[in-house]
Design an enzyme around this catalytic site. Sequence first.
Site, short mmCIF file in Angstrom:
data_model
loop_
_atom_site.label_atom_id
_atom_site.label_comp_id
_atom_site.label_asym_id
_atom_site.label_seq_id
_atom_site.Cartn_x
_atom_site.Cartn_y
_atom_site.Cartn_z
N SER A 79 0.85 -1.18 0.00
CA SER A 79 0.00 0.00 0.00
C SER A 79 0.88 1.23 0.00
CB SER A 79 -0.89 0.01 1.25
OG SER A 79 -1.49 1.27 1.46
N TYR B 95 0.22 -0.26 10.78
CA TYR B 95 -0.17 -0.60 9.41
C TYR B 95 0.95 -0.27 8.43
CZ TYR B 95 -2.73 -0.49 4.97
OH TYR B 95 -3.12 -0.69 3.66
#
Length: 335
Positions: free
Chosen positions: A163, A188
Site C-alpha cells: 500500500s 499498518y
Amino acid sequence: MTTSEQYTPQHSTGSGFGARSTTADVLAGTDLTGKLAVVTGGYSGIGLETTRALAGAGAHVVVPSRRLDVARAAVADIADAEVDTLDLADLDSVRAFADRFLASGRTIDVLINSAGVMACPETRVGPGWEAQFATNHLGHYALVNRLWPALADGGARVVAVSSRGHQLSAIRWDDPHFRLGYEKWQAYGQAKTANVLFAVHLDRLGRDAGVRAFAVHPGEINTPLVRHVTDEERVAAGWVDAEGNWSLGFKTPEQGAATQVWAATSPQLAGLGGVYCEDCDIAEHAAAGANGVTDGELDAEALTAGVRPHATDPEQAARLWALSAELTGVDVFAA
C-alpha cells in the site's frame, strides 16, 4: 554479474495502463487455461475481484480462508475456485494448509498475498505479536516458505499486496511489535513496508529458480479493509465528505484489483521482479518525506505516488527476512 545479483530498475515500463484500468483491461487476450493461482483473501474486496478475473481468464484459483462459510458463499458463482482453510495469524494453520496443498502434487503459477488487516485496534496473536505485522507479513512469509516446492516447480510469480501506507513507517527494528506503545497507523505502515521488503528479498532469493516477486499498491478502494476506520477518520483523511460520499479519487474494486492481476500475469514483466508497482506499472521512487501520522491521526496528503527508499533497500530486506525466519522458525533458503 550473476543472475541473483541483478536488480530490476524501479522505473516505469510504459505499460499503457493506468489508474482507471480494470482487470478486464490488463487481462485482455490472456489465456490462463491450465494455470493455478492461490489468492489469500480471495473472497472479499479486491481479492474477490482478483479471483473472479483470474478464473475468468481460465485459471484454477485456490482461495485460502479463515472464514470458510463466508468464502464459499462469495465464490459460489466462480466455477474454477476452490476454498480451503487458512488463518494467517496462526502458524500451525499456515503449516497445515501448505501440507495439504503440497500433498495434492500440484504446482503454483501465481501466488497473490492479498489478505490483510488495516488500522485495527491493538490486537495480539501467537506469542504476543502485533496483529497487522503478523497477519499481513509474517503469515505470508511463512506461507511462501512452506509452499516453496510448489512455487519453484511452477516458476511462479508471487505478488505481495502492499500500500501507499508503507510511507507511514519503516520497520521499527527496536520494537516491531509495538510493545512500548501502540499506534494503529504506524503499525499498518510498518506491515506494508514489510510487504515490499519481502518481495525485494524473495525475488533476489528465488529468481534462479524462476520465481519472481512483486509488491503492489492497489490504490484507494472502498472495501471491507476500511472497517476499522471511523467515520470521523474517513472525513479527516478526505476519503468521504461530510455527507458520507466517497471521494471520486477512489477506485472501483475492478480497478483496485488490476495492478495485482497485471503484476501476476503481464508479459511486460517477463524477466523482471523485486519492484513495487502501482496503477498497473512499475512505480518510480518517491522522495523521503513526512510519515503521514501526526499525534495518531492519519495525514493522507503526506502520502505521495511512488515508493519510499526505506521499502526497497536490499539490506533492510535481507534484515527483515532474517528477523522473519527467527520469529517463524521457517526459512527454506537457510544453508
